[in-house]
Design an enzyme around this catalytic site. Structure first.
Site, PDB file in Angstrom:
ATOM      1  N   LYS A 288       0.828  -1.204   0.000  1.00 28.46           N
ATOM      2  CA  LYS A 288       0.000   0.000   0.000  1.00 28.46           C
ATOM      3  C   LYS A 288       0.870   1.265   0.000  1.00 28.46           C
ATOM      4  CE  LYS A 288      -4.101  -2.028   0.289  1.00 28.46           C
ATOM      5  NZ  LYS A 288      -4.048  -3.493   0.261  1.00 28.46           N
TER       6      LYS A 288
HETATM    7  C1  LIG Z   1      -5.290  -4.394   1.056  1.00 30.68           C
HETATM    8  C2  LIG Z   1      -6.759  -4.340   1.170  1.00 30.68           C
HETATM    9  C3  LIG Z   1      -7.460  -4.809   2.301  1.00 30.68           C
HETATM   10  C4  LIG Z   1      -6.820  -5.591   3.404  1.00 30.68           C
HETATM   11  O1  LIG Z   1      -5.691  -5.077   3.919  1.00 30.68           O
HETATM   12  P1  LIG Z   1      -4.536  -6.004   4.568  1.00 30.68           P
HETATM   13  O2  LIG Z   1      -3.772  -5.007   5.356  1.00 30.68           O
HETATM   14  O3  LIG Z   1      -3.748  -6.593   3.445  1.00 30.68           O
HETATM   15  O4  LIG Z   1      -5.197  -7.013   5.417  1.00 30.68           O
HETATM   16  C5  LIG Z   1      -8.817  -4.618   2.356  1.00 30.68           C
HETATM   17  N1  LIG Z   1      -9.492  -4.041   1.365  1.00 30.68           N
HETATM   18  C6  LIG Z   1      -8.874  -3.602   0.248  1.00 30.68           C
HETATM   19  C7  LIG Z   1      -9.675  -2.943  -0.822  1.00 30.68           C
HETATM   20  C8  LIG Z   1      -7.501  -3.765   0.106  1.00 30.68           C
HETATM   21  O5  LIG Z   1      -6.902  -3.380  -1.024  1.00 30.68           O
END
Ligand SMILES: *Cc1c(COP(=O)(O)O)cnc(C)c1O
Length: 405
Positions: free
Chosen positions: A186
C-alpha cells in the site's frame, strides 16, 4: 502505490527509538518505555491531518474491517452490501462476523453502482460498504443519501485509497467509519498494519477494546482492567507503527510523485482515441496509485494483454477481470463456499446464492479495463517509455483488427 520503494533513514530512526526502549507492545509498560508511544503518535498524526476525531491502529486492513464491523454491532442476521470488485478481505471480514455479504455490480467508476445498491436493500440490510478501489472514490454523495433514507451504516473500505479525498474530505472519514491498510504494497506501509477512523466515540471505544481481547484500557495496570465484551488480539506492534510513522510523514511526497506520474501517463495514453478512462468523481482527490483505462471490447483488451506480455512489457499492469484476489469471477472459494469450519446450512446457502448471482454488468466493465500502476521510483523517461509501449501495443492490436475485419 508502494511506499516500500522509498525506505530511508527516517524509517530506521523511528524503529531504533523503539528498539532502544525494548518495549515493542503498544499498551502499558509506562515507565520502561521512556515516553515512546509510536502507535499513539501515528494515531494522533492521522486524526490531525485527516480531520477526524478518532484513529485506532490494528494489525492489518483485514482486521480493521473485522474490528469495525463488530464495533458497529454488525453480525448474525445482518446483510452488508459490498461491490464485486474489491480485495478478498471485504467478504472475509463480513463472513468472519457472521453477517451476509450481499454483492452488487460496479460501474465505470470501478466502485459500487449506487443504483445496484438501491436494488439490493432488504429488511435485513444493515450496512453499505463501498470500496474506494485503486486510489479513487466511490460515489459517496449518492451512497450517503441512500444510507440516510434507509437508516443504514456507511462503512468506507479506503484500504487502497489512503490520502485520497472526496470534495476536500479524506476518504474513510466521511461515513460512520473507514478502514485503511498499511500492508507491504500500500502507499504507506508498516510492513503489516491497518487503521480504523471514525468520528463516533462508541465505534472508537468498541474498536479499541475489541482489537485487544475486549480490554477496556481503563486504569493503569494492564492486568487489572476489565473486559466488558469478548475480543481478539488484532493489535499493531510498536515496531510496525514506527515504520508507519516515518512513512506517514512522507505521504505528501508520495502523493505528489504519483500524481505527476499519473498525469504524464494519461497524456500519453490519450493519444489513442479508442482508449477511454475510468470515471473519477473528484479528479483533484485521486491519490493516483493507478491509471485505469478501457478499450471498446473484451477481445481487444485481451489481445492487448497478450501483446504486452509477449513483449515482456506487462509488469505493473493489472487485468483485474482475470485476477483471483480482486474480482468475483475468480473467487472460486467463495462461489463454492469452501470454509474450514462448518457453517450453518442456511447461512452457507445464502452466501452461495450471493456469490453466484448474475454479474454481467460488472463483467462488461471489468473485462475491458486495465489498471497501470503508478510507481514512485521511475524517472520521467521511464514513465514515458512505459506509456509508449502501451500505446504501441494498442495500436498494433487495433491495426490487426482492421485488417481482419
Ligand atoms: C489491502 C486491502 C485490504 C486488506 O488489507 P490487509 O492489510 O492486506 O489485510 C482490504 N481491502 C482492500 C480494498 C484492500 O486493497
Amino acid at each position: 502505490m508502494p511506499g516500500f520503494e522509498l525506505f530511508g533513514s527516517e524509517e530506521r530512526k523511528q524503529v531504533n527509538d523503539v528498539l532502544e526502549t525494548g518495549i515493542l507492545m503498544r499498551f502499558g509498560f509506562d515507565a520502561a518505555r521512556k515516553g515512546i508511544w509510536k502507535a499513539k503518535e501515528l494515531e494522533a498524526a492521522i486524526s490531525k491531518k485527516f480531520d477526524c476525531t478518532y484513529t485506532h491502529l490494528v494489525s492489518s486492513g483485514t482486521t480493521a474491517l473485522t474490528t469495525v464491523l463488530s464495533a458497529l454491532g454488525i453480525g448474525y442476521g445482518d446483510e452488508v452490501i459490498m461491490p464485486t470488485f474489491t480485495f478478498v478481505a471485504s467478504f472475509e471480514a463480513i463472513i468472519s462476523v457472521g453477517a451476509l455479504p450481499v454483492l452488487v455490480d460496479v460501474d465505470d467508476t470501478l466502485t459500487m453502482d449506487p443504483a445496484a445498491v438501491r436494488k439490493a436493500i432488504t429488511s435485513k440490510t444493515k450496512c453499505v460498504m463501498p470500496v474506494h478501489m485503486c486510489g479513487a472514490q466511490a460515489d459517496l454523495d449518492a451512497l450517503q443519501q441512500i444510507c440516510k433514507e434507509h437508516k443504514l451504516i456507511l462503512l468506507e473500505d479506503a484500504c487502497q485509497s489512503f490520502g485520497a479525498t472526496y470534495k476536500g474530505k479524506y476518504l474513510g472519514t466521511i461515513g460512520d467509519a473507514g478502514c485503511y491498510s498499511f500492508d507491504f504494497v500500500k502507499i504507506v506501509t508498516c510492513g503489516e498494519g491497518g487503521a480504523i477512523v471514525t468520528n463516533r466515540k462508541d465505534v472508537y471505544i468498541n474498536s479499541d477494546g475489541f482489537s485487544d481481547h475486549g480490554h477496556d484500557h481503563i486504569g493503569v495496570d494492564r492486568g487489572a482492567d476489565l473486559h466488558p465484551f469478548l475480543g481478539y488480539n488484532f493489535r499493531i506492534s510498536e515496531l510496525h507503527a514506527a515504520v508507519g510513522l516515518a512513512q506517514f510523514n512522507r505521504l505528501e511526497e508520495f502523493l505528489t510523485k504519483q500524481r505527476a506520474g499519473h498525469a504524464q501517463l494519461k497524456a500519453i495514453l490519450s493519444q489513442v482515441p479508442e482508449i477511454s478512462f475510468r470515471r473519477v468523481l473528484d479528479e483533484a482527490g485521486d491519490s493516483c496509485t493507478f491509471l485505469s483505462w478501457f478499450l471498446p471490447t473484451t477481445e481487444l483488451t485481451e489481445a492487448v494483454v497478450t501483446e504486452l506480455k509477449a513483449q515482456n512489457s506487462w509488469g505493473g499492469n493489472f487485468y483485474w477481470f482475470d485476477h483471483n484476489w480482486h474480482y468475483i469471477r475468480k473467487w472460486e472459494h467463495l462461489k463454492k463456499g469452501v470454509t474450514l469450519n462448518a457453517l450453518h446450512p442456511e447461512y452457507k446457502a445464502a452466501i452461495l446464492q450471493q456469490a453466484n448471482k448474475d454479474f454481467s454488468a460488472s463483467d462488461a466493465i471489468m473485462s475491458r479495463g486495465i489498471s497501470t500502476q503508478v510507481a514512485l521510483l521511475p524517472t520521467e523517461q521511464q514513465v514515458k517509455e512505459k506509456g509508449e509501449k502501451i500505446v504501441a501495443a494498442v495500436k498494433k492490436v487495433l491495426a490487426a483488427q482492421k485488417i481482419s475485419a
